[in-house]
Design a protein around this motif. Structure first.
Motif, PDB file in Angstrom:
ATOM      1  N   TRP A  43     -13.526  41.528  54.983  1.00 48.42           N
ATOM      2  CA  TRP A  43     -12.183  41.120  55.402  1.00 48.42           C
ATOM      3  C   TRP A  43     -11.219  41.099  54.219  1.00 48.42           C
ATOM      4  CZ3 TRP A  43     -10.967  41.348  60.268  1.00 48.42           C
ATOM      5  CH2 TRP A  43     -11.899  41.032  61.273  1.00 48.42           C
ATOM      6  N   ALA A  44     -11.645  40.497  53.108  1.00 53.24           N
ATOM      7  CA  ALA A  44     -10.744  40.337  51.970  1.00 53.24           C
ATOM      8  C   ALA A  44     -10.288  41.678  51.427  1.00 53.24           C
ATOM      9  CB  ALA A  44     -11.429  39.519  50.878  1.00 53.24           C
ATOM     10  N   SER A  45     -11.196  42.642  51.344  1.00 57.53           N
ATOM     11  CA  SER A  45     -10.807  43.945  50.802  1.00 57.53           C
ATOM     12  C   SER A  45      -9.978  44.751  51.795  1.00 57.53           C
ATOM     13  CB  SER A  45     -12.041  44.728  50.357  1.00 57.53           C
ATOM     14  OG  SER A  45     -12.885  45.009  51.442  1.00 57.53           O
ATOM     15  N   LEU A  46     -10.057  44.422  53.074  1.00 58.74           N
ATOM     16  CA  LEU A  46      -9.180  45.041  54.065  1.00 58.74           C
ATOM     17  C   LEU A  46      -7.759  44.487  53.991  1.00 58.74           C
ATOM     18  CD1 LEU A  46     -11.508  45.082  57.205  1.00 58.74           C
ATOM     19  CD2 LEU A  46     -10.638  47.098  56.007  1.00 58.74           C
ATOM     20  N   GLY A  47      -7.593  43.323  53.333  1.00 58.34           N
ATOM     21  CA  GLY A  47      -6.287  42.671  53.308  1.00 58.34           C
ATOM     22  C   GLY A  47      -5.981  41.945  54.598  1.00 58.34           C
ATOM     23  N   ILE A  48      -7.031  41.608  55.359  1.00 60.83           N
ATOM     24  CA  ILE A  48      -6.881  40.917  56.651  1.00 60.83           C
ATOM     25  C   ILE A  48      -7.927  39.810  56.697  1.00 60.83           C
ATOM     26  CG2 ILE A  48      -6.975  41.142  59.161  1.00 60.83           C
ATOM     27  CD1 ILE A  48      -6.397  44.149  58.782  1.00 60.83           C
ATOM     28  N   MET A  49      -7.506  38.586  56.948  1.00 56.15           N
ATOM     29  CA  MET A  49      -8.473  37.490  57.026  1.00 56.15           C
ATOM     30  C   MET A  49      -8.316  36.760  58.350  1.00 56.15           C
ATOM     31  SD  MET A  49     -11.027  35.817  55.821  1.00 56.15           S
ATOM     32  CE  MET A  49     -11.123  36.722  54.283  1.00 56.15           C
ATOM     33  N   PRO A  50      -9.388  36.715  59.171  1.00 59.89           N
ATOM     34  CA  PRO A  50      -9.299  35.984  60.441  1.00 59.89           C
ATOM     35  C   PRO A  50      -9.258  34.484  60.196  1.00 59.89           C
ATOM     36  CG  PRO A  50     -11.558  36.683  60.045  1.00 59.89           C
ATOM     37  CD  PRO A  50     -10.743  37.267  58.937  1.00 59.89           C
ATOM     38  N   VAL A  51      -8.489  33.790  60.997  1.00 63.48           N
ATOM     39  CA  VAL A  51      -8.531  32.330  61.016  1.00 63.48           C
ATOM     40  C   VAL A  51      -9.325  31.966  62.256  1.00 63.48           C
ATOM     41  CG1 VAL A  51      -7.248  30.184  60.936  1.00 63.48           C
ATOM     42  CG2 VAL A  51      -6.291  32.252  59.899  1.00 63.48           C
ATOM     43  N   ALA A  52     -10.614  31.731  62.064  1.00 63.80           N
ATOM     44  CA  ALA A  52     -11.543  31.566  63.180  1.00 63.80           C
ATOM     45  C   ALA A  52     -11.103  30.428  64.083  1.00 63.80           C
ATOM     46  CB  ALA A  52     -12.947  31.308  62.660  1.00 63.80           C
ATOM     47  N   GLY A  53     -11.134  30.689  65.378  1.00 64.23           N
ATOM     48  CA  GLY A  53     -10.785  29.679  66.376  1.00 64.23           C
ATOM     49  C   GLY A  53      -9.310  29.597  66.690  1.00 64.23           C
ATOM     50  N   GLN A  54      -8.459  30.203  65.846  1.00 62.23           N
ATOM     51  CA  GLN A  54      -7.011  30.097  66.043  1.00 62.23           C
ATOM     52  C   GLN A  54      -6.368  31.395  66.510  1.00 62.23           C
ATOM     53  OE1 GLN A  54      -4.751  27.941  63.052  1.00 62.23           O
ATOM     54  NE2 GLN A  54      -6.619  27.048  62.212  1.00 62.23           N
ATOM     55  N   ASP A  55      -7.158  32.460  66.679  1.00 52.88           N
ATOM     56  CA  ASP A  55      -6.645  33.747  67.137  1.00 52.88           C
ATOM     57  C   ASP A  55      -5.494  34.217  66.251  1.00 52.88           C
ATOM     58  OD1 ASP A  55      -6.938  35.922  68.809  1.00 52.88           O
ATOM     59  OD2 ASP A  55      -5.477  35.211  70.278  1.00 52.88           O
ATOM     60  N   LEU A  56      -5.756  34.228  64.962  1.00 50.31           N
ATOM     61  CA  LEU A  56      -4.731  34.511  63.972  1.00 50.31           C
ATOM     62  C   LEU A  56      -5.366  35.298  62.836  1.00 50.31           C
ATOM     63  CD1 LEU A  56      -1.722  33.721  63.353  1.00 50.31           C
ATOM     64  CD2 LEU A  56      -2.655  31.833  62.005  1.00 50.31           C
ATOM     65  N   PHE A  57      -4.625  36.270  62.275  1.00 48.26           N
ATOM     66  CA  PHE A  57      -5.117  37.084  61.171  1.00 48.26           C
ATOM     67  C   PHE A  57      -4.071  37.075  60.061  1.00 48.26           C
ATOM     68  CE2 PHE A  57      -7.350  38.424  64.893  1.00 48.26           C
ATOM     69  CZ  PHE A  57      -8.629  38.736  64.464  1.00 48.26           C
ATOM     70  N   LEU A  58      -4.462  36.606  58.885  1.00 51.41           N
ATOM     71  CA  LEU A  58      -3.566  36.519  57.743  1.00 51.41           C
ATOM     72  C   LEU A  58      -3.627  37.808  56.939  1.00 51.41           C
ATOM     73  CD1 LEU A  58      -4.417  32.876  56.603  1.00 51.41           C
ATOM     74  CD2 LEU A  58      -2.644  33.627  58.200  1.00 51.41           C
ATOM     75  N   LEU A  59      -2.478  38.246  56.427  1.00 48.42           N
ATOM     76  CA  LEU A  59      -2.390  39.513  55.715  1.00 48.42           C
ATOM     77  C   LEU A  59      -2.285  39.285  54.209  1.00 48.42           C
ATOM     78  CD1 LEU A  59       0.089  41.478  58.025  1.00 48.42           C
ATOM     79  CD2 LEU A  59      -2.413  41.348  58.143  1.00 48.42           C
ATOM     80  N   ASN A  60      -2.797  40.262  53.471  1.00 50.65           N
ATOM     81  CA  ASN A  60      -2.782  40.215  52.013  1.00 50.65           C
ATOM     82  C   ASN A  60      -2.885  41.654  51.517  1.00 50.65           C
ATOM     83  OD1 ASN A  60      -2.961  39.012  49.362  1.00 50.65           O
ATOM     84  ND2 ASN A  60      -5.152  39.464  49.401  1.00 50.65           N
ATOM     85  N   ALA A  61      -2.895  41.852  50.215  1.00 52.21           N
ATOM     86  CA  ALA A  61      -2.972  43.188  49.634  1.00 52.21           C
ATOM     87  C   ALA A  61      -4.340  43.810  49.873  1.00 52.21           C
ATOM     88  CB  ALA A  61      -2.690  43.119  48.136  1.00 52.21           C
ATOM     89  N   PRO A  62      -4.429  44.959  50.553  1.00 52.25           N
ATOM     90  CA  PRO A  62      -5.723  45.628  50.726  1.00 52.25           C
ATOM     91  C   PRO A  62      -6.234  46.198  49.407  1.00 52.25           C
ATOM     92  CG  PRO A  62      -4.118  46.360  52.376  1.00 52.25           C
ATOM     93  CD  PRO A  62      -3.365  45.625  51.311  1.00 52.25           C
ATOM     94  N   ALA A  63      -7.543  46.305  49.287  1.00 56.32           N
ATOM     95  CA  ALA A  63      -8.163  46.918  48.111  1.00 56.32           C
ATOM     96  C   ALA A  63      -8.373  48.412  48.294  1.00 56.32           C
ATOM     97  CB  ALA A  63      -9.498  46.240  47.813  1.00 56.32           C
ATOM     98  N   HIS A  64      -8.043  48.941  49.484  1.00 57.52           N
ATOM     99  CA  HIS A  64      -8.253  50.349  49.795  1.00 57.52           C
ATOM    100  C   HIS A  64      -6.954  50.947  50.321  1.00 57.52           C
ATOM    101  CE1 HIS A  64     -12.425  49.192  49.411  1.00 57.52           C
ATOM    102  NE2 HIS A  64     -12.244  48.300  50.362  1.00 57.52           N
ATOM    103  N   GLU A  65      -6.777  52.226  50.066  1.00 59.11           N
ATOM    104  CA  GLU A  65      -5.524  52.877  50.459  1.00 59.11           C
ATOM    105  C   GLU A  65      -5.454  53.148  51.951  1.00 59.11           C
ATOM    106  OE1 GLU A  65      -2.679  56.461  48.703  1.00 59.11           O
ATOM    107  OE2 GLU A  65      -4.840  56.493  48.309  1.00 59.11           O
ATOM    108  N   HIS A  66      -6.610  53.285  52.577  1.00 58.26           N
ATOM    109  CA  HIS A  66      -6.629  53.626  54.002  1.00 58.26           C
ATOM    110  C   HIS A  66      -7.836  52.967  54.657  1.00 58.26           C
ATOM    111  CE1 HIS A  66      -6.035  56.060  57.637  1.00 58.26           C
ATOM    112  NE2 HIS A  66      -7.336  56.281  57.623  1.00 58.26           N
ATOM    113  N   ALA A  67      -7.636  52.442  55.836  1.00 59.36           N
ATOM    114  CA  ALA A  67      -8.732  51.843  56.608  1.00 59.36           C
ATOM    115  C   ALA A  67      -8.497  52.094  58.081  1.00 59.36           C
ATOM    116  CB  ALA A  67      -8.829  50.346  56.333  1.00 59.36           C
ATOM    117  N   ARG A  68      -9.599  52.088  58.814  1.00 59.18           N
ATOM    118  CA  ARG A  68      -9.527  52.232  60.268  1.00 59.18           C
ATOM    119  C   ARG A  68     -10.487  51.238  60.892  1.00 59.18           C
ATOM    120  NH1 ARG A  68      -8.042  56.579  63.711  1.00 59.18           N
ATOM    121  NH2 ARG A  68      -7.827  57.916  61.870  1.00 59.18           N
TER     122      ARG A  68
END
Length: 736
Positions: free
Chosen positions: A634-659
């Protein structure tokens, strides 16, 4: 992007003590008290399957490897080289101190008499891929293992020899280090015909059955007892076994070595008897003499499919291997199978090796919902059945009976997972029954104290139970019971009772594998009130800065056998554990709620670049059923789930492209202004983000995440105003 090649996964990562690049910058100030080894194994596994198979040396904790038990610091070495006395089944993945680690039905290829059974040979030329493990013993026998969901196939290629055999030890289990063997309480085994044998052992209250076949021409089964063959014997029964008087026993296959020199042994497993084990083998493996490659290919396809749900284009092959292996380690456990409960007659899904929810509920279980939603539904249903049958939701669950359900780690953690499954809209779960059990479970164990006095000790359980009430309220809303939802939410505000009067840190208490600092920055459902009570954004950020070591001097990590004084001094720092353990794994994102996503970027950059590496020592601590690995994903994707809250926090990805495969669509992540992150370089910061062209702030609601689309993140050397004004949503629950 096509599914990645299986060759980019390295199952050996995490098998040896932590061997990372020298930490730099902020990461050098963190302190890591827990065992500095991943505790993983390279054996053959199936995605979330029942069975694993691996070389066995008896070492801690999985049975594979060279190291002794360690609860702090660097584990001591007990073997100088990789050894194996055979190949066993059922291993934990990355855990510490979860009892005996199984290792049942040891299979040993022999060119010696049975007296040699139990000696260890040196392993050479070890190789592993998802679903496949291979090595050569120093006597020249080439060994290969593969597994299906409920089966294993062993293939042994012998040198030219006058005497070849394969012994399966029914009496063997556990580890060879002190106090870690397991012994069957009861057992039966029999030769069925010229190609098959079957039997069952009961260990730690679990009836584990096998059906074994060897179809090679001229190879025949024979029973053995106390290292002696039993000519003409077709059955052994032990109604009661004492560990003090037990002699080893099992089945032996012997036969000629033909031109190929290879012999295959196929084993089906079940917790519901030998007949079920036979059916499981038939379902998993075609009845052909040479079925190893067929099963291996099927397991490779299964891994390829699940690994393909989360893909990145990493800047180097090493970082690609780190990421892909992290996804792999995240999806080995828990073990999930239908119609396999040994304790109740339900035909639905049964789950074990949930070890433990405390380690995985914030990152691994949300990844399971993403990458294997059908298995996430199965796990939810299995947990509901466990609660219905045993009277409580577990914090951990093993393939063993006993009262050690890890309740001291936390409370109501399954409630978080069930809320996440509900919010994701996954089918197949009885939510009316789930709600009944969830609300009742909140009143058990620590919940009684929480309801009577407003808080529970250890004080972290107060946070758990307050959030458990909030999560259960979300399920109540789903099923339309708004009165119950309101009652539950009224108690969710009791999280305040866990903190000191100034709202900055948790009350003095005992803390599981940490200090009050490690637990004080958990992401709550009402972070806005949490920050305001601590004195506002600036005061809250100052606390976080102290916790993460901004401006602090570098620290020295514990070595082999650290003293009590050394550990006490380290814990007194109140410092972030650097993903050596799980108590503070979501704390870096607490900055985001205070308008400082740049600080989140600094901390996450330090972990991602310093604490994970593509080597046998490439994990910062026990992987804990994928707890650490899924955090990295999750951290290297730049997306972190907030478990139980149906929420995803954004941050700088470690990779240029992801799917990411989200439902029947993809979420594609592209980075503008990308530069590969390096440990000795500063972090990069998000200055803007768009989803399908629409600007987004530092978070995505779950429905937007699951809708998929094209997320474009722009990075720069210096932070801008992105994420500084509009904060992630909080869900106020006023004090009673």
């Amino acid at each position: 992007m096509r599914s990645r090649a299986l060759s980019t996964v390295d199952p050996f990562i995490g098998c040896e003590p932590t061997d990372l690049h020298p930490t730099t910058g902020l990461a050098a100030t963190w302190w890591s008290p827990k065992p500095q080894i991943g505790n993983t194994h390279p054996g053959a596994t199936y995605p979330l399957g029942m069975v694993s198979a691996c070389a066995y040396s008896g070492a801690y904790p999985t049975g594979y490897g060279r190291f002794d038990l360690s609860t702090e610091g660097v584990p001591p070495e007990i073997h100088q080289t990789q050894l194996a006395s055979g190949f066993t089944h059922f291993q934990q993945s990355g855990t510490g101190a979860i009892r005996k680690y199984y290792n049942y039905f040891r299979v040993t290829p022999l060119m010696d008499p049975l007296d040699a059974l139990g000696r260890a040979w040196e392993l050479r030329d070890e190789r592993a891929e998802p679903g496949w493990y291979a090595a050569t013993l120093d006597n020249g026998i080439e060994c290969e293992l593969t597994v299906g969901p409920r089966s294993a196939i062993h293939r042994y290629t012998f040198p030219r020899t006058d005497e070849a055999s394969i012994a399966i030890d029914f009496s063997h289990g556990g580890l060879t280090i002190p106090y870690s063997r397991t012994y069957p309480l009861r057992a039966n085994l029999e030769v069925l015909d010229t190609h098959a044998a079957a039997g069952q052992i009961t260990v730690e209250g679990v009836p584990l059955a096998v059906h074994i076949e060897c179809l090679n021409d001229g190879w025949r089964p024979q029973l053995w007892y106390d290292h002696r063959r039993m000519p003409g014997g077709s059955r052994l029964d032990f109604s009661a076994i004492r560990s003090t008087t037990m002699r080893p026993f099992g089945v032996l296959w012997t036969g000629p070595i033909d031109q190929s020199n290879s012999v295959e042994v196929r084993i089906g497993f079940s917790l519901r008897g030998a007949d079920k084990a036979k059916r499981n083998l038939e379902d998993d493996v075609p009845r052909e003499r040479e079925s190893f490659e067929i099963r291996r290919s099927l397991t490779e396809q299964a891994w390829s499919e699940v690994l393909g749900k989360v893909q990145v284009e990493a800047p180097t092959r090493e970082r690609q291997t780190v990421f892909d292996t992290a996804v792999y380690h995240s999806l080995i456990k828990p073990a999930i199978a239908h119609n396999e409960s040994p304790w109740w007659p339900d035909k639905g899904p049964f789950a074990f090796d949930l070890c433990t929810v405390w380690d995985i509920y914030r990152t691994q279980l949300p990844l399971l919902i993403l990458a294997a939603p059908d298995k996430a539904s199965d796990l939810a249903s299995a947990l509901i059945t466990i609660c219905e049958e045993e009277g409580n939701f577990p914090i951990g669950y093993r393939m063993a009976r006993g009262a050690d359900r890890f309740s001291r780690q936390g409370s109501a953690l399954c409630h978080t997972f069930l809320a996440s499954v509900s919010q994701a809209g996954l089918p197949g779960v009885d939510w009316d029954l789930a709600l009944t059990l969830m609300s009742t479970d909140l009143r058990r164990t620590y919940g009684e104290e929480f309801l009577r006095f407003g808080r529970a000790e250890p004080i972290t359980h107060t946070l758990d139970l307050a959030f458990g009430h909030w999560c259960t309220a979300q399920v109540a809303k789903r099923v339309g019971d708004h009165a119950l939802a309101a009652s539950l939410e009224s108690k969710a505000g009791r999280w305040r009772n866990a903190f000191d009067a100034d709202g900055q840190l948790l009350r003095a208490s005992t803390f599981y594998e940490g200090t009050r600092w490690n637990y004080s920055f958990r992401i709550l459902h009402d972070m806005a009130s949490r920050i305001e009570w601590a004195g506002g954004d600036e005061a809250f950020v100052e606390l976080l800065d102290a916790f993460f070591g901004f401006g602090a001097e570098p620290e020295t990590q514990p070595g082999v056998g650290p003293s009590a004084e050394e550990l006490a001094e380290g814990y007194a720092l109140g410092r972030f554990q650097g993903m050596n353990n799980e108590p503070d794994m979501d704390a870096p994102w607490a900055y985001t709620y205070a308008g400082r996503p740049d600080r989140t970027a600094d901390v996450v950059h330090g972990v991602v670049t310093n604490q994970f590496r593509a080597t046998r020592g490439g994990l910062p601590g026990n992987d804990d059923s994928g707890g650490l690995s899924s955090w990295y994903v999750w951290a290297s994707l730049g997306i972190m789930p907030v478990a139980g809250q149906d929420l995803f926090l954004l941050n700088a990805p470690a990779h240029e492209h992801a799917r990411l495969a989200v439902g029947d669509r993809d979420l594609i992540v592209d980075v503008e202004g990308y530069r590969p992150p390096e440990p000795d370089a500063p972090a990069r910061y998000v200055t803007s983000a768009t989803l399908d062209g629409r600007p987004v702030d530092a978070w995505l609601p779950g429905e937007d995440f699951r809708r998929g689309g094209h997320l474009v993140v722009t990075l720069a050397d210096k932070p801008g105003d992105w994420g500084t004004t509009r904060r992630p949503p909080s869900f106020p629950t006023p004090p009673e």
